[in-house]
Design an enzyme around this catalytic site. Structure first.
Site, PDB file in Angstrom:
ATOM      1  N   TYR A 230      -4.353   0.653   4.561  1.00  0.00           N
ATOM      2  CA  TYR A 230      -3.674   0.367   2.996  1.00  0.00           C
ATOM      3  C   TYR A 230      -2.762  -0.584   2.739  1.00  0.00           C
ATOM      4  CZ  TYR A 230      -2.538   1.291  -1.356  1.00  0.00           C
ATOM      5  OH  TYR A 230      -2.141   1.537  -2.525  1.00  0.00           O
ATOM      6  N   PHE A 305      -1.149  -3.914  -6.633  1.00  0.00           N
ATOM      7  CA  PHE A 305      -1.605  -4.382  -5.562  1.00  0.00           C
ATOM      8  C   PHE A 305      -2.053  -4.348  -4.768  1.00  0.00           C
ATOM      9  CE2 PHE A 305      -0.962  -6.105  -1.075  1.00  0.00           C
ATOM     10  CZ  PHE A 305      -0.962  -7.596  -1.489  1.00  0.00           C
ATOM     11  N   GLU A 306      -2.823  -4.077  -4.168  1.00  0.00           N
ATOM     12  CA  GLU A 306      -3.319  -3.463  -2.854  1.00  0.00           C
ATOM     13  C   GLU A 306      -5.214  -4.076  -2.350  1.00  0.00           C
ATOM     14  OE1 GLU A 306      -4.494   0.778  -4.250  1.00  0.00           O
ATOM     15  OE2 GLU A 306      -5.472   0.401  -5.289  1.00  0.00           O
ATOM     16  N   VAL A 307      -4.516  -3.744  -0.591  1.00  0.00           N
ATOM     17  CA  VAL A 307      -6.068  -4.216   0.224  1.00  0.00           C
ATOM     18  C   VAL A 307      -6.045  -3.095   0.870  1.00  0.00           C
ATOM     19  CG1 VAL A 307      -6.767  -5.460   2.007  1.00  0.00           C
ATOM     20  CG2 VAL A 307      -4.826  -6.072   0.368  1.00  0.00           C
TER      21      VAL A 307
END
Ligand SMILES: Nc1nc2c(ncn2[C@@H]2O[C@H](COP(=O)(O)OP(=O)(O)OP(=O)(O)O)[C@@H](O)[C@H]2O)c(=O)[nH]1
Ligand SMILES: [Mg+2]
Length: 446
Positions: A230, A305-307
């Site tokens: 994450y 915003f996240e990966v």
């Protein structure tokens, strides 16, 4: 039934125009089957070695990987990853803004596909305009109705009261039904959409956000190669009146399902004791034991915003946690957001070493902005202080718990980031009109 065309080794080599001694060398196991890495990954070293656009694709490579049948994705050396966006037709302009910047600064070099989700069909205008902004493939998906409607265990009267109450006290979008569906979908459904079945990684993008810096490495390879689950770039407080029961429900989940908690999980940075001065002594075991005094300090990764790893979200632990919260109705009787839920889930089920702070990605969502201090990142923004976004979103009227140190410092912890200047005192600072969060030895801009 027509047989899929099986690519011969020679065809793969010709098409890529580069030597591969054995095409199956690039065969990559999916996340679930990755064996624990004996040698701990070193993300900083990886960045040193790969921040030269090393994996940027040529047009030929791009066209090749777009043309192979679905199974071909399994031999692609690229991570199976997508940029995903839940968005309305009416937000086309805002989405185009986000896409233009992310394509320009990053994706035109890597050509990861875009997957757009909507609770209704996308318009032809939306499809044409977005596809026009990228060379990568775009997919347009409708969210299944059962993922975007009131579950049958929800008492509608109680739900209506909550809409009225949270709306009246001024919790952001507290009165909006669609907002509740959206938060629930982002918490427990996005990764179940059939379109994402062949993907292992996602990067979430919202309309009207900004990307300021040129990104010179493949974010998804970075995540995969370093065994990260994450990635975030803001760690903040939001209005905690939207999730009053979240922590007690989480604590009861921990008590009921200790088997799901990762042995190396670290919740310390999310827990505070009542006295700020003793906050650092709150421990994860105090949460697990049920009787401890650690309370959730409301810090959350700002999830627009996240990966992330889809395998992580699909894991039994995350699913069990989502279902636990969902059955108790917090998405509708309160207004649980996906941000604190993702935060608690990642913190409980993933070691902290697998969570990454993308300090190098300049990003803005509405009034929250993050800009890295190092000019090496070639950014069109002025560097922001480490604590810039800490409690901007907390309305004055929300009498909520705040941690003793800012959320990002709590997360980063060591390295002197929570050290205060000698003689500094929070009460004195407040007496002089400050907010009590000054006094750090390191500003974070060093
Ligand atoms: N298709 C669709 N998308 C939605 C709906 N509600 C929210 N979204 C999307 O979900 C994301 C989050 O919604 P926002 O309303 O921006 O929520 P937010 O970011 O908490 O609020 P803001 O601070 O106002 O931006 C955005 O990408 C929206 O486009 C909806 O009803 N339908
Ligand atoms: Mg938004």
């Amino acid at each position: 039934m027509p047989q899929p065309h099986l690519w011969k080794r020679s065809e793969v080599i010709d098409a890529l125009d580069q030597p591969i001694s054995n095409p199956y060398q690039v065969l990559r196991p999916t996340d679930a089957s990755v064996k624990p890495n004996k040698h701990a990954p070193d993300p900083m070293k990886w960045l040193e070695e790969n921040s030269n656009n090393k994996y940027a694709e040529t047009a030929k490579e791009r066209d090749f990987w777009r043309s192979v049948p679905a199974w071909g994705k399994h031999i692609s050396p690229k991570p199976r990853a997508a940029l995903i966006s839940l968005v309305r037709n009416s937000e086309l302009e805002g989405l185009m803004q986000s896409m233009r910047q992310l394509e320009y600064h990053w994706n035109r070099k890597y050509n990861y596909p875009w997957v757009f989700f909507n609770d209704e069909e996308f318009s032809d205008e939306f499809k044409a305009a977005t596809q026009n902004l990228t060379n990568a493939q775009c997919y347009y998906e409708v969210v299944p109705q059962e993922h975007w409607s009131l579950p049958d265990w929800i008492d509608e009267g109680r739900f209506m009261n909550s809409l009225e109450y949270l709306g009246a006290i001024g919790v952001g979008k507290g009165w909006m039904v669609s907002y509740r569906h959206m938060c629930r979908w982002n918490s427990g459904f996005f990764y179940k959409h059939p379109r994402l079945k062949d993907f292992d990684w996602y990067w979430r993008v919202e309309p009207d956000v900004h990307f300021f810096c040129s990104i010179d490495y493949d974010i998804f390879r970075f995540m995969r190669d370093n065994n990260l689950k994450y990635g975030f770039n803001m760690n903040i407080l939001d209005d905690a009146r939207s999730f009053p029961s979240l922590w007690s429900r989480t604590r009861s989940f921990i008590n009921a399902h200790p088997e799901h908690i990762h042995p190396d999980a670290d919740l310390d940075w999310l827990l505070d004791n009542d006295s700020p001065s003793s906050s650092s002594s709150a421990t994860f075991s105090s949460a697990g034991g049920g009787g401890g005094s650690g309370e959730y300090n409301n810090c959350q990764f700002f999830s627009n915003f996240e990966v992330g790893s889809l395998a992580f979200f699909r894991s039994a632990a995350n699913e069990a946690y989502f279902n636990w919260l969902d059955r108790a109705g917090g998405f509708y009787y309160e207004r649980f957001g996906d941000a604190p839920i993702h935060t608690l889930s990642v913190a409980m089920f993933v070691p902290k070493s697998e969570i990454w702070f993308f300090r190098d990605i300049g990003y803005q969502h509405d009034i929250n902005r993050h800009c890295p201090p190092n000019s090496a990142h070639r950014c069109d923004c002025e560097p922001t202080r480490l604590d810039e976004n800490f409690y901007k979103l907390v309305p004055l009227e929300s009498p909520q718990r705040k941690p003793a140190d800012t959320c990002i410092r709590r997360f980063l912890g060591g390295g002197g980031l929570v050290e205060k200047k000698e003689g500094w005192n929070a009460d004195v600072e407040r007496a002089w009109g400050g907010d009590g969060y000054g006094g750090y030895v390191l500003s974070g801009l060093e």
